[in-house]
Design a protein around this motif. Structure first.
Motif, PDB file in Angstrom:
ATOM      1  N   MET A  12      -2.838   5.847   1.089  1.00  0.00           N
ATOM      2  CA  MET A  12      -3.579   4.963   0.827  1.00  0.00           C
ATOM      3  C   MET A  12      -4.521   4.392  -0.625  1.00  0.00           C
ATOM      4  O   MET A  12      -5.205   3.925  -0.193  1.00  0.00           O
ATOM      5  CB  MET A  12      -5.308   5.175   1.856  1.00  0.00           C
ATOM      6  CG  MET A  12      -4.714   5.550   3.545  1.00  0.00           C
ATOM      7  SD  MET A  12      -4.063   4.135   4.167  1.00  0.00           S
ATOM      8  CE  MET A  12      -5.510   2.895   4.402  1.00  0.00           C
ATOM      9  N   LEU A  13      -4.756   5.635  -0.661  1.00  0.00           N
ATOM     10  CA  LEU A  13      -5.356   5.611  -2.419  1.00  0.00           C
ATOM     11  C   LEU A  13      -4.355   4.661  -3.284  1.00  0.00           C
ATOM     12  O   LEU A  13      -4.316   4.263  -3.814  1.00  0.00           O
ATOM     13  CB  LEU A  13      -5.830   7.012  -3.045  1.00  0.00           C
ATOM     14  CG  LEU A  13      -7.224   7.477  -2.401  1.00  0.00           C
ATOM     15  CD1 LEU A  13      -7.195   8.917  -3.173  1.00  0.00           C
ATOM     16  CD2 LEU A  13      -8.162   6.772  -2.730  1.00  0.00           C
ATOM     17  N   SER A  14      -2.677   5.062  -2.863  1.00  0.00           N
ATOM     18  CA  SER A  14      -1.801   4.618  -4.160  1.00  0.00           C
ATOM     19  C   SER A  14      -1.358   2.826  -4.037  1.00  0.00           C
ATOM     20  O   SER A  14      -0.845   2.693  -4.042  1.00  0.00           O
ATOM     21  CB  SER A  14      -0.433   5.715  -4.548  1.00  0.00           C
ATOM     22  OG  SER A  14      -0.211   6.397  -3.049  1.00  0.00           O
ATOM     23  N   SER A  15      -1.894   2.489  -3.142  1.00  0.00           N
ATOM     24  CA  SER A  15      -2.181   1.320  -2.469  1.00  0.00           C
ATOM     25  C   SER A  15      -2.194   0.750  -1.758  1.00  0.00           C
ATOM     26  O   SER A  15      -3.361   1.231  -0.658  1.00  0.00           O
ATOM     27  CB  SER A  15      -0.543   1.118  -2.733  1.00  0.00           C
ATOM     28  OG  SER A  15       0.106   1.352  -3.723  1.00  0.00           O
ATOM     29  N   ASP A 216     -13.678   0.045   5.147  1.00  0.00           N
ATOM     30  CA  ASP A 216     -13.796  -1.231   4.350  1.00  0.00           C
ATOM     31  C   ASP A 216     -12.885  -1.503   3.020  1.00  0.00           C
ATOM     32  O   ASP A 216     -12.720  -2.222   2.145  1.00  0.00           O
ATOM     33  CB  ASP A 216     -15.245  -1.647   3.611  1.00  0.00           C
ATOM     34  CG  ASP A 216     -15.717  -0.538   3.133  1.00  0.00           C
ATOM     35  OD1 ASP A 216     -15.127   0.553   2.748  1.00  0.00           O
ATOM     36  OD2 ASP A 216     -16.991  -0.617   2.626  1.00  0.00           O
ATOM     37  N   ASP A 217     -12.058   0.015   3.528  1.00  0.00           N
ATOM     38  CA  ASP A 217     -10.762   0.093   2.307  1.00  0.00           C
ATOM     39  C   ASP A 217     -10.115  -1.200   2.014  1.00  0.00           C
ATOM     40  O   ASP A 217      -9.610  -2.033   3.029  1.00  0.00           O
ATOM     41  CB  ASP A 217     -10.297   0.983   2.295  1.00  0.00           C
ATOM     42  CG  ASP A 217      -9.295   1.744   1.125  1.00  0.00           C
ATOM     43  OD1 ASP A 217      -8.850   0.622   0.264  1.00  0.00           O
ATOM     44  OD2 ASP A 217      -9.995   2.808   0.610  1.00  0.00           O
ATOM     45  N   PRO A 218     -10.115  -2.061   0.659  1.00  0.00           N
ATOM     46  CA  PRO A 218      -9.231  -2.791   0.613  1.00  0.00           C
ATOM     47  C   PRO A 218      -7.823  -2.491   1.043  1.00  0.00           C
ATOM     48  O   PRO A 218      -6.885  -3.394   1.468  1.00  0.00           O
ATOM     49  CB  PRO A 218      -8.947  -2.823  -1.491  1.00  0.00           C
ATOM     50  CG  PRO A 218     -10.617  -2.116  -1.669  1.00  0.00           C
ATOM     51  CD  PRO A 218     -10.908  -0.770  -0.839  1.00  0.00           C
ATOM     52  N   VAL A 219      -6.655  -1.333   1.601  1.00  0.00           N
ATOM     53  CA  VAL A 219      -5.899  -1.639   1.644  1.00  0.00           C
ATOM     54  C   VAL A 219      -5.707  -1.667   3.398  1.00  0.00           C
ATOM     55  O   VAL A 219      -5.328  -1.607   3.864  1.00  0.00           O
ATOM     56  CB  VAL A 219      -5.373   0.464   1.344  1.00  0.00           C
ATOM     57  CG1 VAL A 219      -4.326   0.424   2.258  1.00  0.00           C
ATOM     58  CG2 VAL A 219      -5.239   0.320   0.128  1.00  0.00           C
ATOM     59  N   VAL A 220      -7.365  -1.086   3.479  1.00  0.00           N
ATOM     60  CA  VAL A 220      -6.957  -1.856   5.428  1.00  0.00           C
ATOM     61  C   VAL A 220      -7.178  -2.930   5.301  1.00  0.00           C
ATOM     62  O   VAL A 220      -6.659  -2.767   6.549  1.00  0.00           O
ATOM     63  CB  VAL A 220      -8.575  -0.623   5.755  1.00  0.00           C
ATOM     64  CG1 VAL A 220      -8.820  -0.938   6.828  1.00  0.00           C
ATOM     65  CG2 VAL A 220      -8.418   1.417   5.587  1.00  0.00           C
ATOM     66  N   LEU A 221      -7.730  -3.014   4.731  1.00  0.00           N
ATOM     67  CA  LEU A 221      -7.382  -4.761   5.041  1.00  0.00           C
ATOM     68  C   LEU A 221      -6.695  -5.554   4.817  1.00  0.00           C
ATOM     69  O   LEU A 221      -6.098  -6.677   5.220  1.00  0.00           O
ATOM     70  CB  LEU A 221      -9.271  -5.455   4.192  1.00  0.00           C
ATOM     71  CG  LEU A 221     -10.495  -5.038   3.957  1.00  0.00           C
ATOM     72  CD1 LEU A 221     -11.283  -5.933   3.421  1.00  0.00           C
ATOM     73  CD2 LEU A 221     -11.477  -5.752   5.733  1.00  0.00           C
ATOM     74  N   ALA A 222      -5.855  -4.714   3.661  1.00  0.00           N
ATOM     75  CA  ALA A 222      -4.198  -5.264   3.644  1.00  0.00           C
ATOM     76  C   ALA A 222      -3.513  -5.171   4.517  1.00  0.00           C
ATOM     77  O   ALA A 222      -3.142  -5.409   4.924  1.00  0.00           O
ATOM     78  CB  ALA A 222      -4.138  -4.970   2.209  1.00  0.00           C
ATOM     79  N   VAL A 223      -3.708  -4.139   5.909  1.00  0.00           N
ATOM     80  CA  VAL A 223      -2.772  -3.489   6.636  1.00  0.00           C
ATOM     81  C   VAL A 223      -3.399  -4.651   8.098  1.00  0.00           C
ATOM     82  O   VAL A 223      -2.373  -5.142   8.220  1.00  0.00           O
ATOM     83  CB  VAL A 223      -2.663  -2.648   6.853  1.00  0.00           C
ATOM     84  CG1 VAL A 223      -3.012  -2.045   8.339  1.00  0.00           C
ATOM     85  CG2 VAL A 223      -2.980  -1.444   5.319  1.00  0.00           C
ATOM     86  N   ALA A 240       3.756  -7.469   3.445  1.00  0.00           N
ATOM     87  CA  ALA A 240       3.610  -6.275   2.747  1.00  0.00           C
ATOM     88  C   ALA A 240       3.484  -6.591   1.851  1.00  0.00           C
ATOM     89  O   ALA A 240       2.569  -6.424   0.205  1.00  0.00           O
ATOM     90  CB  ALA A 240       4.236  -5.278   2.589  1.00  0.00           C
ATOM     91  N   ARG A 241       4.751  -7.662   1.500  1.00  0.00           N
ATOM     92  CA  ARG A 241       5.252  -7.690  -0.069  1.00  0.00           C
ATOM     93  C   ARG A 241       4.222  -8.719  -0.557  1.00  0.00           C
ATOM     94  O   ARG A 241       3.618  -8.694  -2.376  1.00  0.00           O
ATOM     95  CB  ARG A 241       6.676  -8.607  -0.435  1.00  0.00           C
ATOM     96  CG  ARG A 241       7.384  -8.613  -1.710  1.00  0.00           C
ATOM     97  CD  ARG A 241       8.699  -9.082  -1.529  1.00  0.00           C
ATOM     98  NE  ARG A 241       9.482  -8.221  -0.392  1.00  0.00           N
ATOM     99  CZ  ARG A 241      10.400  -8.368  -0.034  1.00  0.00           C
ATOM    100  NH1 ARG A 241       9.614 -10.041   0.676  1.00  0.00           N
ATOM    101  NH2 ARG A 241      10.898  -7.712   0.463  1.00  0.00           N
ATOM    102  N   GLN A 242       3.567  -9.875  -0.349  1.00  0.00           N
ATOM    103  CA  GLN A 242       2.760 -10.937  -0.091  1.00  0.00           C
ATOM    104  C   GLN A 242       1.123  -9.955  -0.733  1.00  0.00           C
ATOM    105  O   GLN A 242       0.452 -10.659  -1.305  1.00  0.00           O
ATOM    106  CB  GLN A 242       2.498 -11.688   1.038  1.00  0.00           C
ATOM    107  CG  GLN A 242       3.986 -12.374   1.243  1.00  0.00           C
ATOM    108  CD  GLN A 242       3.987 -13.422   2.125  1.00  0.00           C
ATOM    109  OE1 GLN A 242       2.654 -13.599   2.964  1.00  0.00           O
ATOM    110  NE2 GLN A 242       4.746 -14.493   2.855  1.00  0.00           N
ATOM    111  N   LEU A 243       1.395  -9.366   0.381  1.00  0.00           N
ATOM    112  CA  LEU A 243      -0.394  -8.607   0.122  1.00  0.00           C
ATOM    113  C   LEU A 243      -0.144  -7.569  -1.139  1.00  0.00           C
ATOM    114  O   LEU A 243      -1.233  -6.351  -1.222  1.00  0.00           O
ATOM    115  CB  LEU A 243      -0.980  -7.959   1.353  1.00  0.00           C
ATOM    116  CG  LEU A 243      -0.897  -9.464   1.697  1.00  0.00           C
ATOM    117  CD1 LEU A 243      -1.190  -8.559   3.588  1.00  0.00           C
ATOM    118  CD2 LEU A 243      -1.922  -9.970   1.981  1.00  0.00           C
ATOM    119  N   GLN A 244       0.885  -7.062  -1.646  1.00  0.00           N
ATOM    120  CA  GLN A 244       0.629  -6.002  -2.509  1.00  0.00           C
ATOM    121  C   GLN A 244       0.612  -4.575  -2.080  1.00  0.00           C
ATOM    122  O   GLN A 244      -0.202  -3.799  -2.259  1.00  0.00           O
ATOM    123  CB  GLN A 244       0.413  -6.426  -4.193  1.00  0.00           C
ATOM    124  CG  GLN A 244       1.021  -7.987  -5.066  1.00  0.00           C
ATOM    125  CD  GLN A 244       0.244  -7.967  -6.104  1.00  0.00           C
ATOM    126  OE1 GLN A 244      -1.462  -7.409  -6.482  1.00  0.00           O
ATOM    127  NE2 GLN A 244       0.642  -8.491  -6.496  1.00  0.00           N
TER     128      GLN A 244
END
Length: 285
Positions: A12-15, A216-223, A240-244
């Motif tokens: 989660m921390l690595s992307s 509220d972690d940005p990765v959580v929001l991206a998931v 996933a590619r679009q959201l990096q």
């Protein structure tokens, strides 16, 4: 089980009857079975889930059994042959191998659930297990454990397969790459099985509840956004590619969700003593 928090936080921390009756032997149905639709190619159920040898030797692999259907455990890709099989509960499951074990050619185990038998002096379990010993070409022996889950459903869902294939890690990786095509755009292959969007969503909820990651972690929001895009027609990998977003995060969440789903299924089994000794007295009742 591996320490989930350590590996997950790092990521989660690595992307998934016709019967013959009457003098004219006409086909009739005393209790008509519902029609089962044939899945289209885009919804085809995978024959087996693929699991690496390394994982299968270290962890008990889950295998689902469906009433009236056979499930397999296949070692053909490993170069190993089966030398010993021991089933913990013989009262509800039977098995065969594709060749006699003594022949040195047995590579596949076929499992089938049956109606409960009463066997004096034996125990039954909500989740029986299977012990398998194999030997490779160099004479090395290995032991594998499998947890057997009997499903009340008569047909696997799209995310569920009819058994597992044990294979080298390189073949597992190749299969995952092959499954990134357009036929199953929102299903990810994980070491625990085929993960659907629902599995990923369940895994995310568990990760947040267990404080593996803040909500509220940005990765959580991206998931969450990737899941929403996938449900609206964008293939999950493209989202996933679009959201990096690292695909490994989605895979790990899916695996977490699958394992939680299996635990929930066990908890929903009818309440009964986990071990029930079958005695001659019970057979007479």
């Amino acid at each position: 089980m591996r320490p989930i928090r350590s590996w997950f936080s790092g990521l989660m921390l690595s992307s998934v009857v016709l019967v013959a009756t009457g003098s004219k032997a006409q086909a009739q149905s005393s209790a008509a079975l519902p029609e089962v639709p044939i899945p289209a190619a885009s919804q085809a159920i995978p024959a087996t889930s693929i699991v690496s040898q390394e994982r299968a030797r270290q962890y008990a692999s889950p295998v689902r059994l469906f009433p009236g259907r056979s499930s397999v455990i296949d070692f053909s890709s490993t170069g190993e042959v089966i030398t010993y099989v021991q089933l913990s509960d013989l009262s509800r499951i039977v098995y065969n191998t594709n060749a006699p074990i003594d022949s040195g050619a047995a590579r596949t185990i076929i499992l089938r659930p049956i109606q409960a038998l009463h066997i004096e002096g034996t125990y039954t379990a909500a989740v029986p297990n299977l012990v398998v010993t194999t030997v490779d070409r160099d004479g090395n022996t290995y032991t594998y454990l499998f947890d057997l889950y009997r499903s009340a459903e008569g047909f696997p869902e799209q995310s569920e397969s009819s058994g597992i294939t044990i294979a080298p890690a390189s073949e597992v990786r190749a299969t995952r790459l092959e499954n990134t095509g357009s036929l199953r755009p929102n299903v990810l292959s994980t070491e625990a099985g085929e993960a659907t969007l629902s599995d990923i969503e369940r895994g995310l909820a568990i990760a947040i509840e267990a404080d593996y990651t803040p909500p509220d972690d940005p990765v959580v929001l991206a998931v969450r956004e990737a899941i929403a895009l996938a449900r609206n027609g964008t293939p999950l990998r493209n989202a996933a590619r679009q959201l990096q977003l690292d695909l490994a995060v989605l895979t790990s969440l899916g695996e977490l969700g699958i394992e939680a789903g299996i635990e929930e299924a066990v908890e929903e089994l009818p309440e009964s003593p986990p071990l029930e000794r079958q005695t001659e007295i019970e057979e007479l009742i």
